[in-house]
Design a protein around this motif. Sequence first.
Motif, short mmCIF file in Angstrom:
data_model
loop_
_atom_site.label_atom_id
_atom_site.label_comp_id
_atom_site.label_asym_id
_atom_site.label_seq_id
_atom_site.Cartn_x
_atom_site.Cartn_y
_atom_site.Cartn_z
N TYR A 1 0.83 -1.20 0.00
CA TYR A 1 0.00 0.00 0.00
C TYR A 1 0.87 1.26 0.00
O TYR A 1 1.92 1.31 0.64
CB TYR A 1 -0.94 0.03 1.21
N ALA A 2 0.37 2.28 -0.69
CA ALA A 2 1.01 3.60 -0.69
C ALA A 2 -0.01 4.65 -0.27
O ALA A 2 -1.06 4.79 -0.91
CB ALA A 2 1.56 3.93 -2.08
N VAL A 3 0.27 5.38 0.79
CA VAL A 3 -0.53 6.55 1.14
C VAL A 3 -0.30 7.58 0.05
O VAL A 3 0.85 7.88 -0.30
CB VAL A 3 -0.15 7.09 2.52
N THR A 4 -1.40 8.14 -0.51
CA THR A 4 -1.29 8.83 -1.80
C THR A 4 -1.97 10.20 -1.82
O THR A 4 -3.06 10.36 -2.39
CB THR A 4 -1.88 7.93 -2.91
N PRO A 5 -1.39 11.23 -1.21
CA PRO A 5 -1.90 12.58 -1.44
C PRO A 5 -1.59 12.98 -2.89
O PRO A 5 -0.47 12.76 -3.36
CB PRO A 5 -1.11 13.44 -0.45
N ARG A 6 -2.56 13.54 -3.60
CA ARG A 6 -2.31 13.82 -5.03
C ARG A 6 -1.10 14.73 -5.21
O ARG A 6 -0.16 14.39 -5.87
CB ARG A 6 -3.54 14.43 -5.69
N PHE A 7 -1.17 15.91 -4.67
CA PHE A 7 0.00 16.79 -4.54
C PHE A 7 -0.38 17.91 -3.59
O PHE A 7 -1.55 18.06 -3.22
CB PHE A 7 0.54 17.28 -5.88
N ALA A 8 0.59 18.66 -3.14
CA ALA A 8 0.37 19.61 -2.05
C ALA A 8 -0.80 20.56 -2.29
O ALA A 8 -1.57 20.85 -1.36
CB ALA A 8 1.66 20.40 -1.78
N PRO A 9 -1.01 21.09 -3.51
CA PRO A 9 -2.11 22.05 -3.70
C PRO A 9 -3.51 21.48 -3.43
O PRO A 9 -4.43 22.25 -3.15
CB PRO A 9 -1.97 22.45 -5.17
N THR A 10 -3.68 20.15 -3.52
CA THR A 10 -5.03 19.59 -3.34
C THR A 10 -5.23 18.99 -1.96
O THR A 10 -6.24 18.31 -1.73
CB THR A 10 -5.32 18.53 -4.42
N SER A 11 -4.31 19.26 -1.04
CA SER A 11 -4.50 18.82 0.34
C SER A 11 -4.30 20.00 1.29
O SER A 11 -3.33 20.75 1.16
CB SER A 11 -3.50 17.71 0.71
N THR A 12 -5.19 20.12 2.24
CA THR A 12 -5.04 21.15 3.28
C THR A 12 -3.93 20.73 4.25
O THR A 12 -3.55 19.55 4.29
CB THR A 12 -6.35 21.29 4.06
N PRO A 13 -3.43 21.67 5.04
CA PRO A 13 -2.49 21.28 6.08
C PRO A 13 -3.03 20.18 6.98
O PRO A 13 -2.28 19.28 7.40
CB PRO A 13 -2.27 22.58 6.86
N GLU A 14 -4.33 20.22 7.27
CA GLU A 14 -4.94 19.20 8.12
C GLU A 14 -4.84 17.81 7.48
O GLU A 14 -4.55 16.82 8.15
CB GLU A 14 -6.41 19.54 8.38
N GLN A 15 -5.06 17.74 6.17
CA GLN A 15 -4.96 16.44 5.51
C GLN A 15 -3.51 15.96 5.42
O GLN A 15 -3.24 14.77 5.64
CB GLN A 15 -5.58 16.49 4.12
N LEU A 16 -2.59 16.85 5.12
CA LEU A 16 -1.18 16.44 5.08
C LEU A 16 -0.72 15.92 6.44
O LEU A 16 0.09 14.99 6.52
CB LEU A 16 -0.31 17.61 4.61
N ALA A 17 -1.27 16.51 7.51
CA ALA A 17 -0.94 16.02 8.85
C ALA A 17 -1.43 14.59 9.05
O ALA A 17 -0.76 13.78 9.69
CB ALA A 17 -1.53 16.95 9.91
N THR A 18 -2.58 14.25 8.47
CA THR A 18 -3.08 12.87 8.60
C THR A 18 -2.22 11.90 7.80
O THR A 18 -2.09 10.73 8.18
CB THR A 18 -4.55 12.75 8.14
N VAL A 19 -1.63 12.37 6.69
CA VAL A 19 -0.69 11.51 5.94
C VAL A 19 0.51 11.17 6.81
O VAL A 19 0.92 10.01 6.91
CB VAL A 19 -0.24 12.20 4.64
N GLY A 20 1.06 12.20 7.46
CA GLY A 20 2.18 11.95 8.38
C GLY A 20 1.80 11.01 9.49
O GLY A 20 2.61 10.15 9.90
#
Length: 444
Positions: A200-219
């Motif tokens: 499995y790969a955690v997959t945020p599309r790219f930084a512009p389409t994720s809020t800081p809150e979502q990027l924090a959940t990726v981490g």
Amino acid sequence: MTTQRKAYRASILHSIADPKDVGIEDSYEYFEDGILVVENGHVVDIGDAVEVLERQPKTLQVKEYKDKIITSGFIDTHIHYPQTGMIASYGEQLLDWLENYTFPEERRFKNPIYAHKVANLFFDELASNGTTTALVFGTVHKESVDVFFEEAEKRNVRMIAGKVLMDRNAPDYLVDTPESGYEESKELIEKWHNKGRLLYAVTPRFAPTSTPEQLATVGKLLEEYPDVYMHTHLSENKKEIEWVLDLFPERDSYLDVYDHYGLLHKRSVFAHGIHLSDCECKRLADTDSAISFCPTSNLFLGSGLFKLPKLEEHGIRVGMGTDVGAGTSFSILQTMSEAYKIMQLQQEKLHPIKSLFLATLGGARSLHLEDKIGNLEVGKEADFVVLNMDATQLMRFRMQQAKKLEEKLFVLMSLGDDRTVSETYIAGEKAYDVNFEQQKKLVS
């Protein structure tokens, strides 16, 4: 997975090291008349035919190929399965291309029936092009990823994939939330990661389409599941970079956005990385993150020229990606050809043996799977491809003029495509046979 011992006789070529570390001559093995022996889905012997036959049972079944070469299966380190249906979409650069073509097509993957249809076509295309492992984008829909993994499991292919995370700057019909993206990713990880040959790969599309809150959940997901992958895009397009810095003014660079939220680690793979500073390169190297070189896509979207020597000077792992559908072919051979041209435009050379490394063992190293795939060493998983050196009339004529192995390989990557792939084997089992496919077309 075959349990019976079988052997395949042809010319055999595979990468054993990075040419930049050991030189061209010591970076590959070549057996002009070689035999590859497979049992229980793994390579159990390889070498000159006479020597292998001496140490193998007299009853060994040997399939012989004339004017063909066996190499390890190709590894695609960046590709989008839901973009199969909009490959070759005319006339846009990255951000407009996403808005006008990609997002409307990905909307259709809410429907599992459509996702299944495309997944089948996608895996058929990979097999017919000799690709046996890929790092793959799904869509924002959990259903599309379930369908993808279900089909991959049936075919026993080694695939790494994930649900796209995207909670802003996209159409309403494609956004999730930090909470839903986190929960659905967890469910998919628990269901599919390390199931057979699937990862499995955690997959945020790219930084512009994720809020800081979502990027924090990726981490957070990467902390909770330290052996999963992280797959996203980085520094593909100059307007994209400007947009990222506008959205995250407190960060020093595009990469620093991901770094701040803990997204850089040994299984992080960033597609493109065309416009990277020395500081960003150093940070990628320090965290053992990898970059996927996607030449056909970079040329098609006019994104820029990938600086392979610069990244390698910093010690960054690099694999090769088709990036379908911005990339215009599933063929890694065609991708190798475009990579050569990108280097030429920068007055740099890309040796065909180096190209083979990037497409096989280099990709495996980028994915930290070099203990399992990437070449045909004894003990590796038996993913391999049989290439026809005389697949077309032009190739046959050109090969007659080629004197050295490296020249033949260069012709193969310059003129080759899916027609060059005779057979593809997954874990020792035949997954594609050009003769069977041709007969099927005649019947239909």
